[in-house]
Design an enzyme around this catalytic site. Structure first.
Site: not given
Ligand code: PMP
Length: 362
Positions: A103, A172, A196
């Site tokens: 991420w 994030d 989550k």
């Molecule tokens: N950042 C993290 C730490 C994640 O775990 C995720 C999704 N698993 C995301 C970003 C992407 O999130 P989204 O699908 O809401 O765009």
């Protein structure tokens, strides 16, 4: 209701059963209006109260100071990978990023499209098995912010101590929202998708320091501007009404459950149960990440062989422990144990792991 499985999915994932049942009860005829909440105007009194209630609860349970705006925006955490550099890098400054795994890397790739971005610590060199220690993050002159991913959902590592740098942090927190207190004084922006710890997929919750709003880039489409979204209270267009409604219910569930302190304690206790079982399995189960960076939300582990891993996942599934497969990019196993995951499910998983080991020696 006894036909629910133990769902260890990384997201969307287990939500509090009480919340789901309450939503079901009021779904078809919301507060005697003769229609459901998702059929009515988002400018009417019912949604108005749902929206303001969710914002007020977010401020309360996240313990957010008054000088932060709370935004509910669509596009998940992924849109924020772009919105952050678009808004914050208006005055030709650089942005520092920690590359801590899947991420962190995704955030870097998007930010590079919009600005001058450099990697202040590169976790690729250690196979993303840990976060940087305090002195390892190198900030250059003229840096606007340092972006971190406080918890890497796929790699299963987290920042235990927040970076101590001389620029504002942006984090994030998609996968560790409401599992730990946020030291607001360090941050300009905190963001995360809600699917989550907070609710169903469909939006992100973003906390933005108000003093930076007037300096944000104004040469952007209206939806992309933090200053306008804050001014319009995230009602610039039709908001994601159902996620906001359920978010409010999950936040209330957390408040009634003792708030951030209770959530943090429960998360640490559940994670400790699993890590104890892993560490005391004579190396049958192994955690591939550094002990002092272990995530308390996403517990990743391996078995002695891929055959045993496959058998474990198959038998776990049949026994009602579902979605334990690690992310396709890294393999192995992963138990995601967000706030709504009952402690009893974690205890039962630990029992299952022990009996699997006994029946299937390496
Ligand atoms: N950042 C993290 C730490 C994640 O775990 C995720 C999704 N698993 C995301 C970003 C992407 O999130 P989204 O699908 O809401 O765009």
């Amino acid at each position: 209701m006894n036909n629910r499985v133990h769902n260890f999915s990384a997201g969307p994932c287990t939500l509090p059963l009480e919340v789901l049942e309450e939503a079901r009860e009021e779904f078809v005829n919301y507060q005697e209006s003769g229609m459901s909440l998702i059929e009515m105007s988002h400018r009417g009194k019912h949604f108005d109260s749902v929206h303001s209630n969710a914002i007020q609860l977010a401020r309360e349970v996240f313990e957010v100071p008054d000088d932060f705006s709370i935004l509910f925006l669509q596009g998940g955490a992924t849109l924020q990978f772009s919105m952050i550099p678009m808004n914050l890098l208006a005055d030709s400054k650089k942005a520092a990023y920690v590359d801590s795994g899947s991420w962190g890397s995704a955030a870097i790739a998007d930010a590079r499209i919009y600005g001058d971005v450099y990697i202040a610590w590169d976790g690729n060199e250690c196979g993303y098995s840990r976060m940087p220690s305090l002195g390892e993050i190198h900030i250059k002159a003229n840096t606007r912010y340092l972006h971190i991913t406080s918890n890497e959902t796929i790699g299963g590592i987290r920042f235990v101590e927040w970076p101590d740098v001389n620029v504002p942090l942006v984090s994030d927190m998609s996968s560790d929202y409401m599992s730990r207190r946020i030291p607001w004084q360090l941050f300009d922006v905190v963001y995360g998708g809600v699917q989550k710890n907070l609710g169903p997929a469909g939006m992100a919750v973003i906390f933005v320091r108000q003093s930076i709003l007037s300096k944000c880039n104004k040469s952007l489409g209206r939806y992309l501007r933090y200053d306008l979204q804050s001014e319009k209270n995230s009602m610039l267009n039709t908001p994601p009404v159902f996620p906001i409604y359920l978010l409010g219910k999950v936040l209330r569930w957390m408040k009634l459950g003792g708030g951030i302190e209770a959530m943090e304690r429960a998360a640490e206790e559940k994670a400790a149960l699993l890590y104890y079982a892993i560490d005391n399995s004579s190396d049958y189960f192994r955690s591939p990440v550094s002990v002092n960076c272990r995530s308390v939300m996403n517990v990743v582990f391996r078995l002695p062989t891929s055959d045993l891993e496959n058998l474990f996942l198959q038998e776990a599934n049949a026994a009602g422990f579902v979605n334990l497969k690690g992310h396709r990019s890294v393999g192995g196993c992963r138990a995601s144990i967000y706030n709504a995951m009952p402690r009893s499910s974690v205890e039962l998983l630990v029992d299952f792991m022990k009996s699997f080991q006994l029946s299937n020696p390496a």
